[in-house]
Design an enzyme around this catalytic site. Structure first.
Site, mmCIF file in Angstrom:
data_model
loop_
_atom_site.group_PDB
_atom_site.id
_atom_site.type_symbol
_atom_site.label_atom_id
_atom_site.label_comp_id
_atom_site.label_asym_id
_atom_site.label_seq_id
_atom_site.Cartn_x
_atom_site.Cartn_y
_atom_site.Cartn_z
ATOM 1 N N SER A 40 0.799 -1.234 0.000
ATOM 2 C CA SER A 40 0.000 0.000 0.000
ATOM 3 C C SER A 40 0.827 1.277 0.000
ATOM 4 O O SER A 40 0.265 2.367 -0.133
ATOM 5 C CB SER A 40 -0.940 -0.002 1.210
ATOM 6 O OG SER A 40 -1.915 -1.025 1.082
ATOM 7 N N HIS B 122 -15.244 -0.034 3.655
ATOM 8 C CA HIS B 122 -15.044 1.231 4.359
ATOM 9 C C HIS B 122 -16.190 2.204 4.177
ATOM 10 O O HIS B 122 -16.164 3.323 4.708
ATOM 11 C CB HIS B 122 -13.754 1.915 3.867
ATOM 12 C CG HIS B 122 -12.494 1.179 4.229
ATOM 13 N ND1 HIS B 122 -11.877 0.277 3.385
ATOM 14 C CD2 HIS B 122 -11.734 1.217 5.353
ATOM 15 C CE1 HIS B 122 -10.787 -0.204 3.968
ATOM 16 N NE2 HIS B 122 -10.675 0.347 5.164
ATOM 17 N N CYS C 254 -7.658 2.153 1.850
ATOM 18 C CA CYS C 254 -8.768 1.464 1.191
ATOM 19 C C CYS C 254 -8.359 0.983 -0.197
ATOM 20 O O CYS C 254 -8.050 1.783 -1.089
ATOM 21 C CB CYS C 254 -9.975 2.396 1.096
ATOM 22 S SG CYS C 254 -11.363 1.662 0.217
#
Length: 451
Positions: free
Chosen positions: A307, A350, A363
Site C-alpha cells: 500500500s 469502508h 482502502c
C-alpha cells in the site's frame, strides 16, 4: 719465449684496461642493479568519519610475527620453536608452509597476526634462536562501532585472485604485498582506490644472497584521503538495537537535501571478523543464518511495496485531473472488474471514502477506481518520477533495481499483453511491482519535499 710472455702480458693489460677504465661505468651500473633493491612501502588507508566527525573506520597498530624463508636454515626447527612459544596449532603450521611454497624466498610470510605484546616480547627475547623470524608493527583496519555500520561502510579483507583480476597491472605489486587489505563491500569497496593511497618505495642494499644489509633511501607513501559520510552513529546504533532479533530494514532520510541519516539492515554482523580473514566457523554461522545477516536488505532486497504506492497513485490522479480529492468512492469490501472480484483488505468495506480517507484507511477499492482512471501508463510514469525501478548512485553493494512494470516490460519479459487485472494489482503494490527500502524512502522523501 720472452716475446710470448710480453705479448700475453700486453693482452692481459689491455683487457684489464677495458674492464677497469673503458667499460667501468657499464659494469658499475650492473653491480648497482645487483646490490640495490627497490621495495614497495604500503600507504596508510584513509579513515572514514560519520556526519558528526566520529571515526567509523580507523587504522590501529597491531603486531605480527613474520618469517623470511631465505633467512631460515632449518625451517622445521624454527616452526617447532614457534609452535611452543606462540601456541600454534597444526592448521596454523600448515597455512605457513602453504604460503612458503607459493611465495618467493625473500617475501615475508605472516606466521601469526595480531599477537599480544607478551607474545611479541617472547619472540624478541628468543630472536638469536629464531633466524628469519621478525616481530613487526603494522597498521590494520578496525571498525569501532562494530555491526552498526557493517553493511554501509563495509569491510576490508585479504586480496583474492578476483581482486587482482579487477585491478590494473600497475596496482598488482602493491596488492601482492603480504597481508595487504582491500575493500570488499560497501564504501570500502566503492572508494577502494581513493582510500588506498599511493605506495612509496624503499631503496635497500642487499648482499649476494638477497639479504637486506641496510636502508639507503625512502620515498614515503601517500596516505589515502579521509572521507566523511552522511550517516549518524547515534541513529545507526539506535536503529540496529530496535531491530535486534528481526529480519528487517530501516532508513531515515533528510527530505530537504536527500542525505541518508540512518540505514540499517537487520540482523547485522561484526565487520572486524573479516579484516584478517574470517574463520570457517564464523562464516558458516553467518551464511547459514535464515535471516541472511550478510545481505543488505536496505538496497539488495526487492519486495512487493504494498500500500505504500497508493501515495504515488493518488498524486498521479491529482496531477492528471481525473479525480477530485473530495470525490468519494463506495467501498463494499470488493469490486468486480471483467468478471473477477478484487477484494479490499477490510472485508466489510469502508463505506464511502474520499482521497484523504482512502489514504488514511488504506482502502484498496478506492485505489482500484484510481487505477482504472489513470491506467498502467499513469501508474508507471509517477512511480518512475518518484524513484521506483531505478538504481541510485550510492556507494553500497549490489543495489537491486526492483521492478516498475509497464506494458512494454511485460511484452519483453513474457511476450504477453498487459491486462486490466495487472493494473489493479499494481495499484496496491502487488503483482509485478517490486521495490527496495531505499527506493521507498526516496519516494516518501520526494513526496514530502515536492521535488
Amino acid at each position: 719465449m720472452g716475446g710470448v710472455m710480453t705479448t700475453f702480458v700486453g693482452v692481459l693489460g689491455l683487457r684489464m684496461w677495458q674492464l677497469g677504465v673503458r667499460d667501468a661505468d657499464q659494469y658499475y651500473l650492473l653491480a648497482e642493479e645487483n646490490r640495490i633493491s627497490l621495495r614497495l612501502v604500503p600507504p596508510n588507508r584513509g579513515r572514514i568519519y560519520d556526519r558528526a566527525g566520529k571515526i567509523v573506520a580507523d587504522n590501529e597498530q597491531a603486531f605480527r610475527i613474520t618469517l623470511v624463508r631465505e633467512e631460515v636454515e632449518d625451517l622445521e626447527d624454527v616452526l617447532a620453536k614457534l609452535r611452543r612459544l606462540l601456541g600454534l596449532d597444526d592448521e596454523a603450521i600448515f597455512k605457513v608452509k602453504s604460503q612458503i611454497e607459493q611465495a618467493s624466498g625473500f617475501a615475508p610470510i605472516t606466521v601469526k597476526d595480531r599477537v599480544t605484546w607478551e607474545e611479541l616480547s617472547i619472540v624478541a627475547v628468543n630472536a638469536p634462536a629464531l633466524p628469519g623470524i621478525h616481530p613487526e608493527m603494522v597498521l590494520s583496519r578496525v571498525y569501532p562501532f562494530g555491526p552498526d555500520f557493517a553493511h554501509q561502510v563495509g569491510y576490508v579483507g585479504p586480496v583474492s585472485e578476483n581482486d587482482l583480476k579487477e585491478e590494473d597491472d600497475a596496482a598488482e605489486p602493491l596488492l601482492r604485498l603480504p597481508d595487504f587489505e582491500v575493500g570488499k563491500i560497501g564504501i570500502e569497496r566503492r572508494h577502494e582506490r581513493a582510500l588506498r593511497g599511493l605506495p612509496g618505495t624503499r631503496r635497500v642494499e642487499v648482499n649476494v644472497s638477497g639479504r637486506t644489509m641496510r636502508e639507503l633511501a625512502l620515498d614515503p607513501p601517500t596516505a589515502g584521503p579521509d572521507m566523511q559520510i552522511t550517516l549518524d552513529h547515534h541513529l545507526q546504533n539506535f536503529m540496529r538495537v530496535r531491530l535486534e532479533g528481526q529480519s528487517a530494514a530501516a532508513i531515515v532520510m533528510d527530505v530537504t537535501n536527500g542525505d541518508v541519516l540512518g540505514c540499517t539492515s537487520a540482523p547485522s554482523f561484526d565487520p572486524n571478523l573479516f579484516v584478517r580473514g574470517i574463520s570457517n566457523r564464523d562464516y558458516g554461522a553467518l551464511r547459514d543464518n535464515e535471516f541472511r545477516p550478510l545481505s543488505d536488505k536496505t538496497v539488495q532486497g526487492a519486495y512487493p511495496p504494498g500500500s505504500t504506492v497508493k501515495m504515488s497513485n493518488a498524486l498521479a490522479a491529482l496531477e492528471s485531473g481525473v479525480m477530485d480529492p473530495a470525490e468519494t468512492v463506495a467501498c463494499n469490501g470488493y469490486v468486480e472488474i471483467s468478471g473477477r472480484r478484487f477484494h479490499c483488505w477490510k472485508r466489510g468495506g469502508h463505506g464511502r471514502v474520499d482521497m484523504v480517507g482512502a489514504l488514511r484507511e488504506s482502502c484498496d477499492v478506492y485505489f482500484y477506481e484510481v487505477a482504472q482512471r489513470i491506467g498502467i501508463d499513469g501508474i508507471f510514469a509517477m512511480n518512475d518520477r518518484l524513484g521506483l525501478g531505478q538504481k541510485y548512485d550510492l556507494p553500497l553493494s549490489s543495489m537491486a533495481r526492483g521492478n516498475n512494470p509497464s506494458r512494454e516490460w511485460k511484452q519483453q519479459k513474457y511476450g504477453q499483453d498487459w491486462l486490466i487485472g495487472d493494473t489493479i494489482n499494481a495499484s496496491i503494490g502487488q503483482g509485478f511491482t517490486l521495490a527496495s527500502p531505499i527506493q521507498l524512502a526516496t519516494m516518501a522523501a520526494r513526496l514530502a519535499s515536492g521535488t
